[in-house]
Design an enzyme around this catalytic site. Structure first.
Site, PDB file in Angstrom:
ATOM      1  N   PHE A  47       0.855  -1.192   0.000  1.00  6.82           N
ATOM      2  CA  PHE A  47       0.000   0.000   0.000  1.00  6.82           C
ATOM      3  C   PHE A  47       0.888   1.238   0.000  1.00  6.82           C
ATOM      4  O   PHE A  47       1.769   1.372   0.839  1.00  6.82           O
ATOM      5  CB  PHE A  47      -0.891   0.013   1.249  1.00  6.82           C
ATOM      6  CG  PHE A  47      -1.807   1.200   1.295  1.00  6.82           C
ATOM      7  CD1 PHE A  47      -2.989   1.205   0.580  1.00  6.82           C
ATOM      8  CD2 PHE A  47      -1.470   2.328   2.031  1.00  6.82           C
ATOM      9  CE1 PHE A  47      -3.837   2.302   0.603  1.00  6.82           C
ATOM     10  CE2 PHE A  47      -2.312   3.433   2.063  1.00  6.82           C
ATOM     11  CZ  PHE A  47      -3.501   3.420   1.342  1.00  6.82           C
ATOM     12  N   SER A 292      -6.632   8.741   6.421  1.00  7.01           N
ATOM     13  CA  SER A 292      -6.571   7.355   6.846  1.00  7.01           C
ATOM     14  C   SER A 292      -6.747   6.382   5.694  1.00  7.01           C
ATOM     15  O   SER A 292      -7.624   6.541   4.834  1.00  7.01           O
ATOM     16  CB  SER A 292      -7.649   7.135   7.918  1.00  7.01           C
ATOM     17  OG  SER A 292      -8.415   6.002   7.631  1.00  7.01           O
ATOM     18  N   LYS A 293      -5.880   5.401   5.698  1.00  8.79           N
ATOM     19  CA  LYS A 293      -5.882   4.367   4.670  1.00  8.79           C
ATOM     20  C   LYS A 293      -7.247   3.679   4.600  1.00  8.79           C
ATOM     21  O   LYS A 293      -7.730   3.337   3.537  1.00  8.79           O
ATOM     22  CB  LYS A 293      -4.786   3.377   5.063  1.00  8.79           C
ATOM     23  CG  LYS A 293      -4.743   2.089   4.345  1.00  8.79           C
ATOM     24  CD  LYS A 293      -3.574   1.279   4.881  1.00  8.79           C
ATOM     25  CE  LYS A 293      -3.644  -0.151   4.402  1.00  8.79           C
ATOM     26  NZ  LYS A 293      -2.545  -0.978   4.868  1.00  8.79           N
ATOM     27  N   ARG A 294      -7.866   3.505   5.761  1.00  5.56           N
ATOM     28  CA  ARG A 294      -9.129   2.787   5.831  1.00  5.56           C
ATOM     29  C   ARG A 294     -10.314   3.644   5.382  1.00  5.56           C
ATOM     30  O   ARG A 294     -11.174   3.207   4.645  1.00  5.56           O
ATOM     31  CB  ARG A 294      -9.344   2.330   7.282  1.00  5.56           C
ATOM     32  CG  ARG A 294      -9.850   0.928   7.423  1.00  5.56           C
ATOM     33  CD  ARG A 294      -9.711   0.415   8.856  1.00  5.56           C
ATOM     34  NE  ARG A 294      -9.439   1.425   9.856  1.00  5.56           N
ATOM     35  CZ  ARG A 294     -10.374   2.107  10.514  1.00  5.56           C
ATOM     36  NH1 ARG A 294     -11.639   1.899  10.263  1.00  5.56           N
ATOM     37  NH2 ARG A 294     -10.040   2.999  11.423  1.00  5.56           N
ATOM     38  N   LYS A 295     -10.311   4.917   5.839  1.00  5.87           N
ATOM     39  CA  LYS A 295     -11.498   5.742   5.590  1.00  5.87           C
ATOM     40  C   LYS A 295     -11.458   6.565   4.313  1.00  5.87           C
ATOM     41  O   LYS A 295     -12.495   6.906   3.771  1.00  5.87           O
ATOM     42  CB  LYS A 295     -11.687   6.717   6.763  1.00  5.87           C
ATOM     43  CG  LYS A 295     -12.030   6.054   8.069  1.00  5.87           C
ATOM     44  CD  LYS A 295     -12.457   7.109   9.081  1.00  5.87           C
ATOM     45  CE  LYS A 295     -12.064   6.715  10.474  1.00  5.87           C
ATOM     46  NZ  LYS A 295     -11.821   7.828  11.354  1.00  5.87           N
TER      47      LYS A 295
END
Ligand code: GLU
Length: 546
Positions: A47, A292-295
């Site tokens: 990533f 954020s990588k997730r959001k």
């Protein structure tokens, strides 16, 4: 205690050489005074965060501007985080944004290997040396032991960690150590910290300025039980032997700086300069938080490629975040190569950089408006080949046609270039109405069906592809007049209620019928590009759809 014997028992690595060997193997670099050696040292997680590009650009600019070297080191000591093909992803995504390494992983270079896992011998040599000098020791504590210590420290509001009286294995006797080893207990190697948390120093951080740093007193792990080093230990050895002069890294490492300072000291290495750059943040409702990588999809570097942002536009935007005087420079020299900007570490933001997609889009629009239609064609085509749908790929088969579409939509040759294109995905979707295979209009007229029908039919009857722009417009006026619409704007403005509308409303109906949109570039040119057949068939289709 015979520490030499202990070191050999703890780290039985036959490849280990005398320390001088490494100093000779990796000599000081022969560079001009002031030249900086910098690096990017990502973990191969697969990533790539936009923060990676941010830090890469800063390091790259400083190295290249100073006549130094910028290299890539892969920090793959954490097996759990490793992903197949991740190094390829690092190379590809940074290359797309024009970040150029001089040496490093999968490239040439005399200071390798550039994968940490291939450097075990060097880490072992230095860990052994620390053990021999009484500055490192084996620790047999189990996860459970450590947890008990942690709980005790929390309950008693004590500083957490492995230090002083809590560093149990620091005080093991020779007999205890060998008994543990003979029993086959797993162990890690810890630094025997010489620091004192009551001692504070002023440290000059290249980005943050003077900061106060408390001495480290933690007996941090330097080699894990499988003999693999921790980041702390590995990076100190690597940056020394790769002859790094300046480390620009994320501010999440600032809290580990005391450990690093001590490690360099006990290893007998000169500390490189450090600059901790701020994280990239965004506004989320009332709060400001890290991307954020997730959001946040925009946290991923891939996002910009998938959307088809031009790499130069992204680079330009990153520079506005990185150097406070860059925008001023850009205003003064909008056409200069970005590499001519004098990057300065002192102008890097000290606190969070605020990511603003609206601003990125503005910069992108301005940049896209500088490209020729041919450059745009090549860029969009490359994007479509990689990320576009089959239909979108097909748009580029007839280059001549596409060039005409682009020239019109970009306002090439006009008084002022249009700034409609942000990125390839958005632009290619925007021009989809030029292609019958994806022309699925949603006709939304502001007039009743009968009126629209009469207008479209009337125009269709007199449309002539050979008409130039003014003859064409005369016909639009004729249709307008035939249907009671005002053709004289002055008369219309004087008494708008006397008419159902004016000539521009008629043009709008024709526009919607031909393109499905109420807002497009010049309609006569659109019809010219579409050609006689397509124009007539679209009018027909629109009439039938009423
Ligand atoms: N492997 C570390 C990371 O990915 C590198 C930090 C550094 O640049 O030293 O955060």
């Amino acid at each position: 205690m015979d520490l030499n014997k202990l070191a050999d028992r703890l780290i039985p690595d036959e490849n280990v050489k005398e320390l001088d060997y490494y100093e000779t193997k990796y000599p000081l670099r022969d560079l001009e005074k002031g030249a900086q050696v910098t690096r990017l040292a990502p973990s191969p997680t697969g990533f790539m965060h936009i923060g990676n590009l941010y830090v890469a650009l800063a390091n790259e600019r400083i190295a290249h501007q100073s006549g130094g070297v910028f290299f890539l080191r892969i920090e793959d000591t954490d097996e759990k985080r490793k992903v197949e093909g991740a190094v390829e992803v690092i190379h590809q995504s940074l290359k797309y944004f024009g970040v150029r390494f001089d040496e490093g992983a999968d490239l040439c270079g005399d200071y390798g290997p550039y994968y940490q896992r291939q450097r075990a011998e060097i880490y072992h040599a230095y860990a052994k040396d620390l053990i021999k000098r009484g500055l490192a020791y084996p620790c047999f504590c189990t996860e459970e032991d450590l947890e008990n210590t942690r709980n005790y420290q929390t309950e008693n509001k004590l500083l957490p960690g492995y230090y002083g009286e809590f560093a149990k294995c620091r005080h093991l006797t020779e007999e205890e150590i060998y008994a543990n080893l003979d029993a086959g207990k797993p162990y890690v190697i810890r630094l025997k910290s010489q620091g004192d948390v009551d001692v504070k120093h002023t440290f000059h951080d290249e980005v943050k300025g003077d900061i106060t740093v408390t001495e480290n007193n933690q007996d941090v792990v330097i080699l894990k039980s499988d003999g693999i080093p921790t980041y702390h230990f590995a990076h100190a050895i690597d940056d020394h032997f790769m002859r790094t002069t300046l480390v620009i890294r994320g501010e999440e490492w600032l809290s580990s700086l005391p450990i690093h300072i001590e490690l360099f000291k006990v290893l007998g290495f000169r500390l490189p300069k450090y600059g901790h750059n701020c994280s990239i943040q965004k506004i989320d409702g009332e709060t400001r938080r890290k991307l954020s990588k997730r959001k946040d999809p925009e946290a991923s570097l891939n996002y910009y490629r998938e959307q088809g942002y031009h790499p130069t536009a992204v680079r330009t935007y990153m520079l506005t975040l990185l150097n406070s005087n860059f925008e001023e420079w850009l205003l003064k020299f909008p056409d200069k190569d970005l590499d001519e900007f004098k990057y300065s570490i002192g102008k890097m933001g000290k606190s969070g950089a605020l990511f603003d997609i609206v601003k990125l889009n503005d910069i992108s629009k301005t940049y896209m408006a500088k490209l020729s239609e041919t450059e745009t064609y090549e860029f969009f085509k490359a994007w479509a080949d990689e990320f576009g749908t089959d239909e979108q790929k097909g748009y580029f088969a007839d280059k001549e046609y596409m060039l005409k579409v682009l020239a019109l939509c970009m306002g090439v040759g006009g008084k002022k270039r249009r700034k409609d294109f942000v990125c390839a995905k958005q632009a290619v979707e925007m021009i989809s109405y030029f292609f019958d295979e994806s022309f699925t209009p949603n006709y939304e007229y502001r007039f009743d069906k009968q009126t629209v029908s009469k207008v479209l039919q009337g125009f269709k009857n007199i449309y002539d592809y050979a008409d130039d722009c003014s003859a064409w417009f005369e016909k639009v006026k004729t249709v307008a007049a035939d249907n009671g619409f005002a053709t004289d704007m002055k008369a219309y403005k004087a008494d708008p209620t006397a008419y159902p509308g004016n000539v521009s409303d008629v043009a709008e109906m024709l526009r919607i019928a031909t393109t499905g949109l109420s807002n497009t570039p010049d309609l006569w040119t659109i019809m010219q590009i579409l050609g006689k057949e397509k124009t007539l068939s679209r009018l027909e289709k629109a009439i039938n759809a009423l």
